[in-house]
Design a protein around this motif. Structure first.
Motif, PDB file in Angstrom:
ATOM      1  N   VAL C 170      -5.099  63.266  51.179  1.00  0.00           N
ATOM      2  CA  VAL C 170      -4.250  63.821  50.333  1.00  0.00           C
ATOM      3  C   VAL C 170      -2.557  63.811  50.744  1.00  0.00           C
ATOM      4  O   VAL C 170      -1.700  63.227  49.983  1.00  0.00           O
ATOM      5  N   GLN C 171      -2.729  64.026  52.005  1.00  0.00           N
ATOM      6  CA  GLN C 171      -1.428  64.054  52.632  1.00  0.00           C
ATOM      7  C   GLN C 171      -0.616  62.700  52.579  1.00  0.00           C
ATOM      8  O   GLN C 171       0.314  62.497  52.206  1.00  0.00           O
ATOM      9  N   GLU C 172      -1.554  61.660  52.796  1.00  0.00           N
ATOM     10  CA  GLU C 172      -1.207  60.306  52.897  1.00  0.00           C
ATOM     11  C   GLU C 172      -0.839  59.682  51.485  1.00  0.00           C
ATOM     12  O   GLU C 172       0.313  59.376  51.210  1.00  0.00           O
ATOM     13  N   VAL C 173      -1.590  60.264  50.372  1.00  0.00           N
ATOM     14  CA  VAL C 173      -1.239  59.961  48.906  1.00  0.00           C
ATOM     15  C   VAL C 173       0.090  60.449  48.599  1.00  0.00           C
ATOM     16  O   VAL C 173       1.161  59.773  48.081  1.00  0.00           O
ATOM     17  N   PHE C 174       0.239  61.758  48.961  1.00  0.00           N
ATOM     18  CA  PHE C 174       1.377  62.586  48.672  1.00  0.00           C
ATOM     19  C   PHE C 174       2.782  61.735  49.239  1.00  0.00           C
ATOM     20  O   PHE C 174       3.871  61.601  48.808  1.00  0.00           O
ATOM     21  N   ARG C 175       2.485  61.197  50.716  1.00  0.00           N
ATOM     22  CA  ARG C 175       3.539  60.556  51.473  1.00  0.00           C
ATOM     23  C   ARG C 175       3.868  59.310  50.591  1.00  0.00           C
ATOM     24  O   ARG C 175       5.010  58.979  50.264  1.00  0.00           O
ATOM     25  N   VAL C 176       3.019  58.763  49.988  1.00  0.00           N
ATOM     26  CA  VAL C 176       3.224  57.597  49.523  1.00  0.00           C
ATOM     27  C   VAL C 176       3.939  57.822  48.100  1.00  0.00           C
ATOM     28  O   VAL C 176       4.803  57.074  47.679  1.00  0.00           O
ATOM     29  N   ILE C 177       3.521  58.839  47.343  1.00  0.00           N
ATOM     30  CA  ILE C 177       4.239  59.112  46.097  1.00  0.00           C
ATOM     31  C   ILE C 177       5.787  59.554  46.516  1.00  0.00           C
ATOM     32  O   ILE C 177       6.554  58.816  45.691  1.00  0.00           O
ATOM     33  N   GLY C 178       5.851  60.276  47.596  1.00  0.00           N
ATOM     34  CA  GLY C 178       7.414  60.487  47.921  1.00  0.00           C
ATOM     35  C   GLY C 178       8.017  59.223  48.031  1.00  0.00           C
ATOM     36  O   GLY C 178       9.075  59.049  47.594  1.00  0.00           O
ATOM     37  N   ALA C 179       7.379  58.176  48.760  1.00  0.00           N
ATOM     38  CA  ALA C 179       8.139  56.971  49.174  1.00  0.00           C
ATOM     39  C   ALA C 179       8.325  56.067  47.665  1.00  0.00           C
ATOM     40  O   ALA C 179       9.522  55.610  47.649  1.00  0.00           O
ATOM     41  N   LEU C 180       7.467  56.195  46.744  1.00  0.00           N
ATOM     42  CA  LEU C 180       7.795  55.438  45.527  1.00  0.00           C
ATOM     43  C   LEU C 180       9.018  56.068  44.892  1.00  0.00           C
ATOM     44  O   LEU C 180       9.691  55.446  44.346  1.00  0.00           O
ATOM     45  N   ARG C 181       8.842  57.424  45.021  1.00  0.00           N
ATOM     46  CA  ARG C 181       9.916  58.053  44.218  1.00  0.00           C
ATOM     47  C   ARG C 181      11.482  57.657  44.871  1.00  0.00           C
ATOM     48  O   ARG C 181      12.409  57.461  44.139  1.00  0.00           O
ATOM     49  N   LEU C 189       3.907  63.162  37.307  1.00  0.00           N
ATOM     50  CA  LEU C 189       2.793  63.520  38.140  1.00  0.00           C
ATOM     51  C   LEU C 189       2.015  64.674  37.580  1.00  0.00           C
ATOM     52  O   LEU C 189       2.524  65.957  37.468  1.00  0.00           O
ATOM     53  N   VAL C 190       0.665  64.640  37.291  1.00  0.00           N
ATOM     54  CA  VAL C 190      -0.078  65.559  36.895  1.00  0.00           C
ATOM     55  C   VAL C 190      -0.997  66.078  37.999  1.00  0.00           C
ATOM     56  O   VAL C 190      -1.613  65.186  38.713  1.00  0.00           O
ATOM     57  N   GLU C 191      -0.952  67.110  38.327  1.00  0.00           N
ATOM     58  CA  GLU C 191      -1.706  67.589  39.475  1.00  0.00           C
ATOM     59  C   GLU C 191      -2.283  69.012  39.606  1.00  0.00           C
ATOM     60  O   GLU C 191      -1.539  70.064  39.070  1.00  0.00           O
ATOM     61  N   GLN C 192      -3.214  69.360  40.301  1.00  0.00           N
ATOM     62  CA  GLN C 192      -3.713  70.347  40.410  1.00  0.00           C
ATOM     63  C   GLN C 192      -3.135  71.280  41.557  1.00  0.00           C
ATOM     64  O   GLN C 192      -2.982  72.403  41.924  1.00  0.00           O
ATOM     65  N   ASN C 193      -2.826  70.185  42.517  1.00  0.00           N
ATOM     66  CA  ASN C 193      -2.390  70.774  43.899  1.00  0.00           C
ATOM     67  C   ASN C 193      -0.858  71.180  43.592  1.00  0.00           C
ATOM     68  O   ASN C 193      -0.016  70.287  43.900  1.00  0.00           O
ATOM     69  N   VAL C 194      -0.811  72.501  43.544  1.00  0.00           N
ATOM     70  CA  VAL C 194       0.638  72.807  42.857  1.00  0.00           C
ATOM     71  C   VAL C 194       1.626  72.585  43.940  1.00  0.00           C
ATOM     72  O   VAL C 194       2.675  72.124  43.575  1.00  0.00           O
ATOM     73  N   HIS C 195       1.508  73.009  45.229  1.00  0.00           N
ATOM     74  CA  HIS C 195       2.562  73.170  45.984  1.00  0.00           C
ATOM     75  C   HIS C 195       3.039  71.549  46.468  1.00  0.00           C
ATOM     76  O   HIS C 195       3.998  71.264  46.426  1.00  0.00           O
ATOM     77  N   HIS C 196       1.919  70.776  46.627  1.00  0.00           N
ATOM     78  CA  HIS C 196       2.213  69.266  46.820  1.00  0.00           C
ATOM     79  C   HIS C 196       3.198  68.757  45.631  1.00  0.00           C
ATOM     80  O   HIS C 196       4.333  68.161  45.712  1.00  0.00           O
ATOM     81  N   CYS C 197       2.758  69.079  44.340  1.00  0.00           N
ATOM     82  CA  CYS C 197       3.423  68.610  43.112  1.00  0.00           C
ATOM     83  C   CYS C 197       4.771  69.137  43.069  1.00  0.00           C
ATOM     84  O   CYS C 197       6.029  68.382  42.890  1.00  0.00           O
ATOM     85  N   LEU C 198       4.924  70.413  43.398  1.00  0.00           N
ATOM     86  CA  LEU C 198       6.290  70.940  43.126  1.00  0.00           C
ATOM     87  C   LEU C 198       7.388  70.689  44.198  1.00  0.00           C
ATOM     88  O   LEU C 198       8.292  70.529  43.997  1.00  0.00           O
ATOM     89  N   GLU C 199       6.715  70.466  45.503  1.00  0.00           N
ATOM     90  CA  GLU C 199       7.624  70.127  46.553  1.00  0.00           C
ATOM     91  C   GLU C 199       8.267  68.727  46.190  1.00  0.00           C
ATOM     92  O   GLU C 199       9.574  68.410  46.590  1.00  0.00           O
TER      93      GLU C 199
END
Lengths: 582, 288, 246
Positions: C170-181, C189-199
């Protein structure tokens, strides 16, 4: 039922009178042909239309009946009816074998169609190679001047026999359709998981259907053999013959009892007219093909239902039961007190799919009369847990005890019969059946008689505010009524424990309130234990005595709603582990 | 004896290569469109008659007529998809089956009406020629069938596994909605596959005509044969069909040596049932 | 606005699950769509990508895609990373990647894009000829993202990328999403994981029972108690929610 039976008899009398009015042998032979195929297609429809198992090899049963009777008569001089009985028994045994192997090895849909096709081909080649029964040159059934024969100089007699048989099979189909068996057949066609969830023994019902169908088909073969008096493998066992039983049913409509009869009339008339009008060898079947294509494309439920248009199924005795009957109803009132006696004990249960441990070492207990919620984020293993409890999948580890009995390893229908009923996450009503029939299917489970089941079903309808929808097709219901129906169906099996899988999803606040009120009422008045998965937290808060939180297939927390909501581990599971303090 | 077996093996494998092509045609359509085409053999028969007719009327060599027939049947297959199969996607199995059966009825009986049930043979001079390798004599027509079958399966293999179109087709077969979401026009992919499938049947009809003969019952025979092939190899599987076709060619040929024709046929159907019961999904097809 | 969705309604069969929602994404921004299970997030995403029938408008750079088929929307540049990965199991990693780059707009640059994908996910290059089904869940998620990148999306719709993954991935995927951004990609981004999403997001919408009940800058929502209420459903009992918080 009585009225339609009377109509049937009247129609039969009219057709029976035709040979008395004309002695045109061509007309009689065409009518005989129509009713023969009407009879056979109706027999096929019991298994193909009602249970939805597509047999493309019914010619085997037909042929066994025809050949057994004819061969025993020709070679040994046995009475054709005696031989016929033997043929019917043989066909039933074969049907039982095919049905068992198919159900056991889960050969459904296309695979069932292919297996029956192949069995038909095997029979065809056997018949061609076996000289004793005439081989590929065929077998002539000669006239023997003995008492034991089935030969009538007047072709009208054959016509009457076949007409009577057609009447018989239609009456039988109507009878089956009105009773438990027919409803069970339709439930299996609509959804096998839901049928198992209603406590229906699928294998047994499938076997019953195919054996009835095969025995009747074989009986048709017996008469046919002595009517046509010449049997050759291609015209008896050929794939073509099997298809000629399927096509009338499809043309007329497999869902209609009279569909195959009307289909047969169209089918035979079409062929005969073409034969007289066009001098082209393959013309009759070309025309059948050319008619069949648009029918399949544009009138997929058959000519009759589609043409009648707003055709309302008036199936099942849908009349409002007297109020008194509803009040005097026999739903047993269960102890409403919340006693501490354990109804369900789950002990270290685990289930792995490939490399994924969907449920891991889950243990909990549920007391009689308790309302227990299972919550957790998506993919936590909640639905898998319910499938394990309901007998839809077998656990890899651990045991489940329900009401003092081990239930892990039991099939879904057996679990249901013990008193553990479930709903499905995506509502799985028997779509083509009416709301009433949906509930009736479940009500049969513990009802002592047909009448009692009807009364029970009406009572359940009333209890769930569905009375006004009783005659509607369940696929046409709106979402709240579908949810109600889903719960009502589970409820109608008179469960001790009811598993509700996300019944709140998609409901508005008001609808949710109604649903919760209803469940509370059921729990209070009947003492039914409720175990439910829910994402609608407002529903959990209102309904649950106690909450279990699943996460990654394991029990993460357990306690009252307030307790689990305050538990930081739970909050993290829901909102995601955070680097910021929430 | 040994020579007879060897002869049967090789000559069976050669025809089997062509059977494989025909079976691949059926299995591809089933794998991608998810509709069983009960008219598959009828298309084969239609091509065989067309080839025979061209030979009889205009003296066109049957193999040459393939150059016209195979592309035309591809077009026919594409039309078949758009006109008849596409509306049936997602319909009941009964409706899907009866639609293709009805198409088979029309083709088979038209052939019956036009050409009668008589066997139609192309009397090409090389029909009886054979190539001798030591004690083994291999008929030229069978060699050609084997060669063409090998080429056709190779071309299809390259098409499916080495081109973008192949990726599109396989993606559409694996997960149609997601393939759509990745920008693949899955209906076009299905239409092309149906075209290829029917073209395979046509190729089979053309190439097998000089070996066997054209007759109206050929349609149903080859439909069943194709089913046997794809059940042998696992439904929807390309390589399975390839192996299944060769096995079937060999067993049929050897069977004819040791049993009479109908016993051999019956045994293949017994095998068919056994396989359906014990290996219903074969080796490769994936069920989601 | 690069993507503008107006009054979107959709559902399964006769059952409507999304009751007219509107939202928008500016070019280069990342917008989150959060909500509890069953709130209609997936339905909404499938609808805008053309996999579910819907009403309302889906404007990509002013062009209405509402009447287009799913593949035409993908070709126009609105491409999703589906929930549950949905890689083509029997196909190799290479073929999975190439499957999204078959259409005319991107075909010519497939090789360059492939290099970019390999740069982002070196692991995929190592497994190029392996069948996608043999990859681990996390690798499959990378493949699913890489596949969508191959279509050169103008808007990437990420549907529940963390679902069913172990915490490490999960950490890795969000790191990648951050990098893509960081590369300037517009992401929904549709996400259940609220904190990651909002951050990660600039702006976010909260979906509850098919309606947008809350929207705002992601940093504001991150501390808004109502977000938590939408998930744990205590909104109906505010007093109790207060108790729980203390």
């Amino acid at each position: 039922m009585i009225r339609s039976l009377a109509g049937l008899v009247a129609a039969t009398l009219v057709f029976a009178a035709i040979p008395l009015l004309t002695d045109n042998s061509y007309v009689i032979s065409i009518l005989t042909s129509i009713f023969l195929w009407a009879y056979l297609a109706s027999c096929w429809n019991i298994v193909g239309g009602m249970t939805g198992q597509l047999s493309f090899g019914h010619a085997v049963f037909f042929g066994i009946g025809a050949y057994t009777s004819a061969v025993l008569f020709v070679r040994f001089g046995w009475h054709p009816l005696l031989g016929g009985c033997i043929g019917v028994v043989l066909a039933s045994v074969l049907a039982l074998t095919i049905g068992y192997v198919s159900a056991r090895y889960n050969l459904v849909h296309l695979h069932f169609a292919l297996v029956t096709t192949a069995v038909g081909q095997i029979a065809l080649f056997l018949a061609m190679g076996w000289q004793f029964i005439g081989g590929s040159t065929g077998l002539t059934v000669p006239y023997k001047a003995t008492a034991g024969q089935l030969f009538f100089r007047d072709p009208a007699i054959y016509y009457w026999i076949i007409l009577a048989m057609t009447l018989g099979v239609i009456a039988l189909t109507m009878l089956i359709r009105q009773r438990r068996m027919g409803l069970y057949f339709l439930c299996i066609r609509e959804s096998e998981p839901a049928a198992a969830g209603a406590g229906i023994d699928i294998m047994r019902q499938k076997l019953t259907a195919i054996v009835i169908s095969a025995a009747l088909t074989a009986a048709g073969g017996v008469i046919y053999a002595h009517y046509i008096r010449f049997l050759d493998p291609d015209s008896i066992f050929g794939w073509q013959v099997s298809l000629q039983m399927v096509i009338p049913a499809m043309l007329g409509g497999t869902q209609l009892i009279l569909g195959p009869v009307i289909g047969a009339a169209i089918f035979v008339t079409l062929q005969e007219t073409t034969r007289t009008l066009l001098d082209f060898a393959g013309a009759p079947l070309i025309i059948v093909g050319l008619v069949l294509i648009p029918v399949v494309l544009f009138l997929p439920s058959g000519v009759v239902p589609s043409l009648v248009g707003a055709w309302r199924r008036h199936r099942g005795p849908i009349r409002l039961a007297p109020v008194a009957q509803i009040l005097a109803l026999s739903v047993p009132s269960r102890a409403a007190t919340l006693d501490t006696d354990i109804l369900l004990r789950v002990d270290g249960v685990g289930r792995r799919f490939g490399g994924v441990q969907a449920v891991n070492n889950v243990s909990f207990t549920c007391r009689r009369g308790e309302r227990l919620a299972v919550i957790g984020p998506n993919g936590a293993g909640k639905s898998t847990l319910f499938a394990l409890l309901g007998g839809f999948i077998v656990p890899n580890a651990g045991q489940i005890t329900f009401d003092g009995q081990r239930i892990d390893g039991l099939s879904a229908d057996a679990v249901c019969r013990l008193g553990l009923a479930r709903t499905f996450q995506t509502a799985q009503p028997f779509r083509e059946l009416t709301v009433f029939e949906n509930i009736l299917a479940s009500a049969y489970l513990h009802a002592p008689s047909h009448t009692a089941a009807l009364a029970d079903a009406w009572a359940v309808l009333a209890l769930f505010d569905l009375s006004s929808r009783a005659a509607e097709r369940s696929a046409d219901l709106n979402i709240i009524d579908q949810k109600r129906l889903e719960v009502a169906r589970a409820w109608a099996t008179r469960p001790k424990l009811i598993l509700l899988d996300e019944v709140g999803a998609g409901l508005t606040a008001l609808e949710l309130q109604q649903l919760v009120d209803m469940l509370m009422r059921l729990n209070a008045t009947h003492g039914t234990t409720i175990l439910f998965i829910e994402h609608m937290m407002s529903m959990v808060a209102r309904l649950a005595d106690r909450v279990i939180v699943l996460h990654h297939g394991e029990v993460l927390a357990e306690g009252s709603m307030a307790e689990v909501c305050a538990n930081p581990v739970v909050v993290e599971a829901y909102l995601g582990e955070s680097t910021l303090a929430a | 004896m040994l020579v007879a077996i060897l002869q049967g093996l090789i000559s069976g494998a050669l025809v089997g290569g062509m059977y494989a092509t025909v079976g691949i045609g059926l299995t591809l359509v089933f794998g991608v469109v998810r509709i069983v085409n009960f008219a598959h053999g009828s298309f084969l028969m239609a091509a065989a008659y067309a080839s025979w007719l061209m030979y009889e009327r205009y003296g066109i060599d049957p193999y040459l007529s393939g150059l016209i027939l195979v592309p035309s049947f591809f077009v026919l297959g594409v039309a078949y998809y758009w006109g008849l199969m596409r509306p049936m996607v997602g319909k009941s199995l009964l409706a899907q089956s009866l639609l293709t059966i009805a198409v088979g009825y029309v083709i088979d009986n038209t052939a019956l009406g036009l050409f009668s049930s008589q066997m139609r043979v192309v009397a090409v001079p090389y029909a009886v020629a054979s190539l001798s390798i030591g004690p083994i004599a291999l008929p030229v027509t069978r060699l050609i069938a084997g060669g063409v079958g090998l080429c056709a399966t190779t071309i299809m293999y390259l098409l499916l596994w080495r081109t973008g179109m192949g990726i599109a087709v396989r993606a559409a077969a694996a997960d149609r909605p997601i393939a759509e979401a990745m920008g693949i026009n899955t209906h076009s992919a299905q239409a092309v596959v149906t075209g290829i499938g029917i073209a395979c049947a046509a190729l089979g009809g053309v190439v097998l005509l000089p070996i066997f003969a054209a007759s109206p019952s050929m349609g149903a025979d080859f439909t069943f044969l194709s089913f046997l092939i794809i059940v042998l190899g696992g439904m929807g599987s390309f390589f399975g069909a390839l192996v299944g076709g060769v096995i079937l060619g060999i067993t049929e040929n050897l069977g004819a040596t040791f049993f009479d024709g109908s016993t051999g046929h019956m045994l293949t159907f017994v095998l068919f049932v056994v396989l359906l019961v014990f290996r219903p999904y074969g080796v490769l097809v994936r069920r989601r | 606005m690069l993507l503008e969705v107006r009054d979107l309604r959709t559902g399964y069969g006769a059952v409507e699950v999304v009751h007219g929602i509107s939202f928008e994404l500016a070019a280069g921004s990342m917008v989150g769509l959060i909500g509890a299970n069953g709130a209609g997030k997936s339905g909404a995403m499938h609808a805008i990508c053309g996999l579910l029938r819907h009403t309302g408008a889906v404007l990509l750079d002013g062009q209405d895609l509402a009447r287009m088929s799913a593949h035409d929307r993908a070709r126009a540049g609105l491409i999703m990373v589906p929930e549950g990965r949905r890689v083509f199991p029997g196909m190799s990693v290479r073929d999975n990647l190439l499957s999204a780059s078959l259409h005319r707009r991107v075909r010519g640059r497939a090789q360059q894009t492939l290099d970019t994908v390999f740069h982002t996910f070196p692991r995929l290059q190592e497994r190029l000829n392996q069948a996608a089904e043999t990859l681990s869940g996390g690798e499959q998620q990378m493949l699913a993202i890489g596949r969508t990148m191959m279509g050169q999306p103008r808007v990437m719709v990420l549907d529940e990328p963390s679902l069913g993954l172990s915490p490490l991935f999960v950490q890795e995927v969000f790191r990648v999403i951050g990098a893509l951004r960081e590369t300037g990609l517009t992401i929904l981004l549709v996400e259940q994981n609220v904190h990651h999403c909002l951050e990660l997001s600039d702006y976010a919408y909260v979906l509850e029972q098919g309606h947008i009940v809350l929207q705002g800058a992601a940093s504001d929502l991150l501390v808004d108690p109502r977000v938590r209420a939408a998930y744990l459903g205590t909104s109906n009992q505010p007093s109790e929610a207060e108790e729980v918080r203390q």
